[in-house]
Design an enzyme around this catalytic site. Structure first.
Site, PDB file in Angstrom:
ATOM      1  N   GLU A 172      23.889 -20.844   2.307  1.00 24.05           N
ATOM      2  CA  GLU A 172      25.197 -19.654   1.998  1.00 24.05           C
ATOM      3  C   GLU A 172      25.075 -18.429   2.704  1.00 24.05           C
ATOM      4  O   GLU A 172      23.900 -17.789   2.181  1.00 24.05           O
ATOM      5  CB  GLU A 172      25.486 -20.111   0.597  1.00 24.05           C
ATOM      6  N   CYS A 192      27.593 -11.955  -3.370  1.00 23.84           N
ATOM      7  CA  CYS A 192      27.673 -12.894  -2.221  1.00 23.84           C
ATOM      8  C   CYS A 192      29.629 -13.095  -3.241  1.00 23.84           C
ATOM      9  O   CYS A 192      30.234 -12.643  -1.866  1.00 23.84           O
ATOM     10  CB  CYS A 192      27.552 -14.402  -3.015  1.00 23.84           C
TER      11      CYS A 192
END
Length: 542
Positions: free
Chosen positions: A293, A327
């Site tokens: 990720e 994020c």
């Protein structure tokens, strides 16, 4: 070995404590903060259960009080990677052979310890070492990590229970084997829960792990390791090897026992790791699992029918909670001209009023960014906007690193939907807005979809259901986690499996069964109860 077919306690999301004035959790957290602030830890490597002190030291400091040292931590190098790989190999057979329910019990115990006596220890270490507020630490270091431990056990049991059909005369079975070799877990600074999940998810499935925590989050990472030890994790299952990315990563990726990587971090680093894996592919026993990720340039797209107050709140919380260092943080927004007049004033006024300072002062909404490198990068974008003819700073733009790495929440409006700040990941408290003409909705959607290489999270705000359907369909590939009338942050384990595609990662959805499937190698077993004794088929008869 028991012949019972065990179930597991049904997983439920851990309740979030509110830390209001006079609450027992607030008093306990403040007391723990004072105690941990008064210590200076010495953090070694831990390989095969043994503490290793290299003498090559770095300091872990408070981002909001940069002069205060929380710990000295020892850096590893290639020789420690080799030792850790050997420890993984030594522990692998016994760990893989351990009954799944015994592995599960370790992480269920860790969850209960974290929900109880360890809760404020993890929260306080996250507040001090990563400059998270009490609320941001609670939803991360406590609740989300507890959820990962509990839900992953449930997902593991469900995965093991999935079995194929069997026709008459045979029995078909599936077994989920751990990978052959070790998994490399590379964890980020911004979420303590991710730092806990990336090494433990593969370990739960029977793998051994080399864990390289982020250098800027060693203080909380050490607490996670000690929590797992108290929960009964055997030596050598997870080996703790902090150090610089290249000094640890390069020898790991060159090792023949490398079987997979579980990564959260920057897109550039992940792409470099993928390239190194490709270059070494002939040296491995099998094809490694690559799970990552990475970056995000997360959007909020508003339709003219959007509720303005709800949109403003989502932009403030989505962009500036934890200083935009998520994020999933809202980093760019598209707002129609007809709505802008009702958004601009309240947004600017709210952002200018956000209290910022030490997270140990519970009245603050924001703390400091993580370190000097982040401060330099983020302020570089702000300065770029200040000097651009295509941008105007509506709020914020100030910064000061005299005591801590403080950057005021900043709102930038641009006239160019492809502007640098609309396309590149900043990872800080900077929100860039583009006001589009109402009759240019399709062009604005095209810009939203194509301006950035990332596709992690995004949100649409609209009251018009037809518009929601249209926008959600047009932006189908622009976000792996998509929100309707909500901010693009705050995914909950078991509710919104997290991950994105394009340059944002492999979309293997942490917090779901899909992620655990990457850490096993499936074996199909067919048992024929009455095998044939003649090679001839009936059609061959004459």
């Amino acid at each position: 070995m028991s012949n019972a077919s065990f179930s597991v306690p049904p997983a439920q999301n851990e309740p979030v404590l509110d830390y209001g004035p006079g609450s027992p959790e607030r008093a306990e957290l403040q007391s723990t903060l004072r105690a941990m602030r008064g210590e200076r830890l010495d953090i070694p490597l831990v390989i095969g259960g043994a503490e290793v002190r290299t003498g090559s030291l770095s300091e872990a400091c408070c981002p909001h009080d940069r002069a205060h040292v929380l710990a000295d931590w020892h850096q590893g190098d290639a020789q420690h990677v080799a030792r850790a790989a050997q420890a993984c190999r030594a522990a692998a057979a016994d760990w893989a052979a351990m009954a799944w329910e015994d592995r599960a019990s370790i992480f269920l115990k860790a969850a209960d310890l974290l929900a109880g006596p360890w809760r404020q220890r993890l929260n306080a270490s996250t507040m001090l070492g990563q400059s998270k507020t009490a609320h941001q630490a609670e939803i991360d270091a406590a609740c989300e990590l507890i959820d990962f431990f509990r839900f992953n056990v449930q997902f593991m049991r469900e995965l093991y229970a999935e079995q194929p059909l069997s026709s008459r005369g045979c029995w078909n079975r599936l077994e989920q084997r751990p990978l052959e070799g070790f998994v490399f877990a590379v964890t980020p600074f911004n979420f303590t829960s991710i730092a806990g999940n990336l090494p433990t998810a593969p370990a739960l499935m029977g793998n051994t792990v080399i864990w390289k925590p982020a250098s800027s989050a060693l203080f909380s990472a050490w607490q996670i390791l000690k929590l797992l030890e108290e929960a009964g994790l055997p030596p050598g299952v997870i080996n703790f090897v902090p150090g610089s990315g290249r000094r640890i990563g390069d020898p790991v990726l060159a090792h023949p026992d490398f079987a997979g990587v579980h990564f959260t971090g920057s897109t550039g680093v992940f792409q470099g790791m993928w390239a190194a894996i490709g270059a070494n592919i002939a040296n491995y026993r099998g094809y490694p699992r690559i799970v990552g990720e990475t970056g995000g340039k997360d959007f909020v797209f508003a339709h003219p029918s959007a509720d303005a107050p709800a949109l403003v709140t989502a932009l403030v919380r989505g962009a500036f909670e934890y200083q935009g260092q998520k994020c999933s943080a809202a980093s760019r927004a598209y707002i129609p001209r007809s709505l802008w007049a009702r958004v601009e004033g309240p947004l600017v006024e709210t952002v200018r009023s956000l209290p910022m300072g030490s997270v140990e002062d519970f009245s603050n909404f924001m703390g400091a960014v993580i370190d000097a490198a982040a401060f330099r990068d983020i302020t570089g974008y702000i300065d770029y906007a200040k000097h651009s003819s295509e941008a105007e700073i509506l709020a914020g733009g100030e910064y000061d690193d005299a005591e801590g790495f403080f950057i005021r929440p900043t709102v930038v409006r641009t006239t160019n939907p492809s502007f640098k700040l609309m396309a590149e990941e900043i990872f800080g408290p900077v929100l860039t807005l583009f006001v589009y003409e109402d009759d240019q909705l399709d062009a604005a959607l095209e810009s939203c979809d194509t301006a950035s290489p990332y596709a992690l999270t995004g949100a649409v705000f609209a009251q018009d259901r037809a518009a929601i359907v249209r926008i959600a369909d047009r932006l189908r590939n622009a976000a792996g986690n998509f929100y309707i009338n909500d901010k693009p942050t705050g995914a909950v384990v078991g509710q919104q499996p997290f991950g994105g595609g394009r340059a944002s990662g492999t979309n293997d959805k942490a917090g779901s069964k899909l992620n655990l499937l990457r850490w096993v190698s499936t074996r199909t077993i067919k048992e024929n109860f009455v095998p044939p004794t003649d090679y001839r088929y009936p059609y061959m008869r004459t």
